[in-house]
Design a protein around this motif. Structure first.
Motif, PDB file in Angstrom:
ATOM      1  N   GLY A 283      46.251  40.867  37.549  1.00 14.73           N
ATOM      2  CA  GLY A 283      46.347  42.131  38.271  1.00 14.73           C
ATOM      3  C   GLY A 283      46.724  43.306  37.397  1.00 14.73           C
ATOM      4  N   ILE A 284      46.316  43.281  36.131  1.00 15.80           N
ATOM      5  CA  ILE A 284      46.685  44.349  35.204  1.00 15.80           C
ATOM      6  C   ILE A 284      45.723  45.520  35.391  1.00 15.80           C
ATOM      7  CG2 ILE A 284      47.051  44.976  32.795  1.00 15.80           C
ATOM      8  CD1 ILE A 284      47.747  42.106  32.219  1.00 15.80           C
ATOM      9  N   VAL A 285      46.020  46.352  36.396  1.00 16.27           N
ATOM     10  CA  VAL A 285      45.191  47.522  36.699  1.00 16.27           C
ATOM     11  C   VAL A 285      46.036  48.779  36.886  1.00 16.27           C
ATOM     12  CG1 VAL A 285      43.205  46.283  37.633  1.00 16.27           C
ATOM     13  CG2 VAL A 285      45.142  46.788  39.122  1.00 16.27           C
ATOM     14  N   TYR A 286      47.368  48.637  36.944  1.00 23.12           N
ATOM     15  CA  TYR A 286      48.302  49.764  36.891  1.00 23.12           C
ATOM     16  C   TYR A 286      48.294  50.674  38.113  1.00 23.12           C
ATOM     17  CZ  TYR A 286      47.983  48.205  32.065  1.00 23.12           C
ATOM     18  OH  TYR A 286      47.953  47.422  30.932  1.00 23.12           O
ATOM     19  N   ARG A 302      43.613  34.574  44.735  1.00 26.12           N
ATOM     20  CA  ARG A 302      42.956  34.481  43.437  1.00 26.12           C
ATOM     21  C   ARG A 302      43.331  35.614  42.477  1.00 26.12           C
ATOM     22  NH1 ARG A 302      39.478  30.252  43.906  1.00 26.12           N
ATOM     23  NH2 ARG A 302      38.691  30.636  41.812  1.00 26.12           N
ATOM     24  N   VAL A 303      44.423  36.301  42.755  1.00 30.19           N
ATOM     25  CA  VAL A 303      44.905  37.354  41.863  1.00 30.19           C
ATOM     26  C   VAL A 303      46.326  37.004  41.429  1.00 30.19           C
ATOM     27  CG1 VAL A 303      45.421  39.813  41.604  1.00 30.19           C
ATOM     28  CG2 VAL A 303      43.436  39.085  42.946  1.00 30.19           C
ATOM     29  N   MET A 304      46.605  37.145  40.130  1.00 34.55           N
ATOM     30  CA  MET A 304      47.892  36.765  39.561  1.00 34.55           C
ATOM     31  C   MET A 304      48.476  37.915  38.744  1.00 34.55           C
ATOM     32  SD  MET A 304      46.885  33.001  38.061  1.00 34.55           S
ATOM     33  CE  MET A 304      45.847  31.859  38.991  1.00 34.55           C
ATOM     34  N   PHE A 305      49.784  37.991  38.755  1.00 41.01           N
ATOM     35  CA  PHE A 305      50.489  39.038  38.028  1.00 41.01           C
ATOM     36  C   PHE A 305      50.397  38.826  36.524  1.00 41.01           C
ATOM     37  CE2 PHE A 305      54.526  40.504  36.085  1.00 41.01           C
ATOM     38  CZ  PHE A 305      54.396  41.854  36.332  1.00 41.01           C
ATOM     39  N   GLY A 306      50.301  39.934  35.780  1.00 41.40           N
ATOM     40  CA  GLY A 306      50.321  39.892  34.324  1.00 41.40           C
ATOM     41  C   GLY A 306      50.889  41.172  33.764  1.00 41.40           C
ATOM     42  N   THR A 307      51.302  41.149  32.494  1.00 38.34           N
ATOM     43  CA  THR A 307      51.897  42.330  31.873  1.00 38.34           C
ATOM     44  C   THR A 307      51.169  42.802  30.622  1.00 38.34           C
ATOM     45  OG1 THR A 307      53.400  41.075  30.422  1.00 38.34           O
ATOM     46  CG2 THR A 307      54.184  41.600  32.664  1.00 38.34           C
ATOM     47  N   GLU A 332      53.749  45.806  38.711  1.00 40.21           N
ATOM     48  CA  GLU A 332      54.546  45.298  39.831  1.00 40.21           C
ATOM     49  C   GLU A 332      54.565  46.316  40.963  1.00 40.21           C
ATOM     50  OE1 GLU A 332      57.945  44.657  42.425  1.00 40.21           O
ATOM     51  OE2 GLU A 332      57.666  46.364  41.069  1.00 40.21           O
ATOM     52  N   LYS A 333      54.679  47.593  40.623  1.00 40.51           N
ATOM     53  CA  LYS A 333      54.701  48.663  41.625  1.00 40.51           C
ATOM     54  C   LYS A 333      53.414  48.683  42.435  1.00 40.51           C
ATOM     55  CE  LYS A 333      55.196  53.716  41.932  1.00 40.51           C
ATOM     56  NZ  LYS A 333      55.332  54.963  41.126  1.00 40.51           N
ATOM     57  N   ALA A 334      52.284  48.424  41.785  1.00 39.69           N
ATOM     58  CA  ALA A 334      51.011  48.393  42.496  1.00 39.69           C
ATOM     59  C   ALA A 334      51.012  47.336  43.588  1.00 39.69           C
ATOM     60  CB  ALA A 334      49.872  48.129  41.511  1.00 39.69           C
TER      61      ALA A 334
END
Length: 362
Positions: A283-286, A302-307, A332-334
């Protein structure tokens, strides 16, 4: 585990976190051709124009990685070496080096008390049988959760038929492919004034567009028909594919060559079908708007958190691992602004999906 988990908050798992361990950097220090380490800088094709990335602790130090995780409430990270992985190795050395690097990565994660896991890197410069042998061997490594691969595959792209047996081996082993862009698009596409714009165009557009093209080629090649159980975890929310899926399907349905080959039938799997069956996304889209689009395209499961740590540090420069990184908080805010921290979607994206798919953080 972190204090966050002990408090009963939703588990947070970062599936897109890079580390260039010292044993990998030592390999690059022994080289005189790109990629290599020179003057304490990592120089590869992606960074050669900027004379390389300075080798700061955020790049290689495990304690700095853990400090970043603690500061940002991340319970578990699934680590991967960033490009160029081991793609530069030739057949005579690729197998032994890949085995050594993966073994050492496993040992590194074993010392983390369940905080760290990793995606292995394959000896893609070796012959197909050697690559598949390493896939089978990874089952011996307790902390391996899949493999990382660049969008160029073994050189000719992910749609190269020679990769089909490798994909079958990965699917049989239930190892997802964490798909990461290689080096973006050719510099010529950015135009004659590109130097005035820093790295904004290559970073914001080059990587996701490279990914979009690579996955679309994989779909058009029929790979998911050949290997229906193949699973990808695609960086940066699969590039622009959630936005372009309908356009791609429309182009398929109207392409004369495609129709003449009998490929445009009502029974074919659409791009939407592939996104919901074979593709996980980070989910790295900001921002919440593209995140909602990714979740709408693939599903909340099917979406996972990433940094993308350690990249995109604070603009003032990283002072260590414990300062706040806007690039992390915006992702995370998104999720929490888009769906609410008490929602099922928040829990799934921030950790439950990764826990289920990658068997981490139990």
């Amino acid at each position: 585990m972190s204090q966050r988990c002990k408090k009963g908050d939703p588990l947070v798992v970062d599936v897109h976190s890079h580390l260039y361990p010292t044993f990998y950097l030592d390999l690059l220090k022994s080289r005189t051709e790109i990629p290599y380490v020179k003057d304490n800088k990592l120089v590869n094709r992606a960074s050669a124009a900027g004379a390389g990335k300075p080798i700061l602790p955020i790049l290689h130090d495990v304690r700095t990685k853990i400090a970043f995780m603690d500061a940002h409430g991340i319970d578990v990270s699934v680590l991967s070496i960033g490009n160029p992985w081991l793609d530069f190795l030739k057949e005579d050395t690729a197998a032994d080096v890949a085995k050594d690097v993966n073994d050492q990565f496993n040992q590194l994660c074993a010392k983390s008390q369940g905080r760290l896991f990793f995606f292995a890197t394959l000896p893609l410069g070796a012959n197909r049988d050697v690559i598949i042998a390493e896939v089978h061997r990874l089952n011996e490594l307790d902390y391996c959760r899949g493999i990382v691969m660049g969008c160029s595959g073994i050189g000719n792209g992910l749609d190269d038929p020679v990769l089909i047996p490798v994909y079958r081996a990965l699917a049989d082993a239930k190892y997802p492919v964490f798909l990461h862009p290689n080096y973006g698009l050719p510099e010529s596409v950015w135009g004659p004034r590109a130097k005035e714009y820093g790295q904004i165009l290559p970073v914001s557009m080059g990587f996701p567009l490279e990914t979009t093209i690579a996955v679309t080629r994989l779909i058009l090649s029929g790979t998911f028909k050949e290997v229906p159980e193949l699973q990808l975890i695609v960086s940066h929310a699969c590039g622009t594919l959630p936005f372009l899926a309908g356009r791609i399907d429309n182009a398929i349905d109207h392409d004369r060559l495609w129709i003449s080959q009998g490929k445009s039938s009502p029974a074919r799997e659409s791009v939407w079908d592939i996104l919901r069956k074979n593709v996980f996304m980070d989910g790295i889209v900001y921002d919440q708007i593209p995140l909602k689009m990714a979740i709408e395209a693939g599903g909340a499961d099917r979406v996972m958190f990433g940094t993308d740590h350690p990249f995109f540090p604070p603009p003032t420069g990283p002072s260590g691992g414990d300062e706040m990184w806007p690039s992390m908080w915006s992702n995370e805010k998104a999720v929490h602004e888009g769906f609410g921290k008490d929602s099922d979607v928040y829990r799934k994206v921030m950790g439950e999906n990764a826990t289920r798919v990658l068997n981490v953080g139990e």
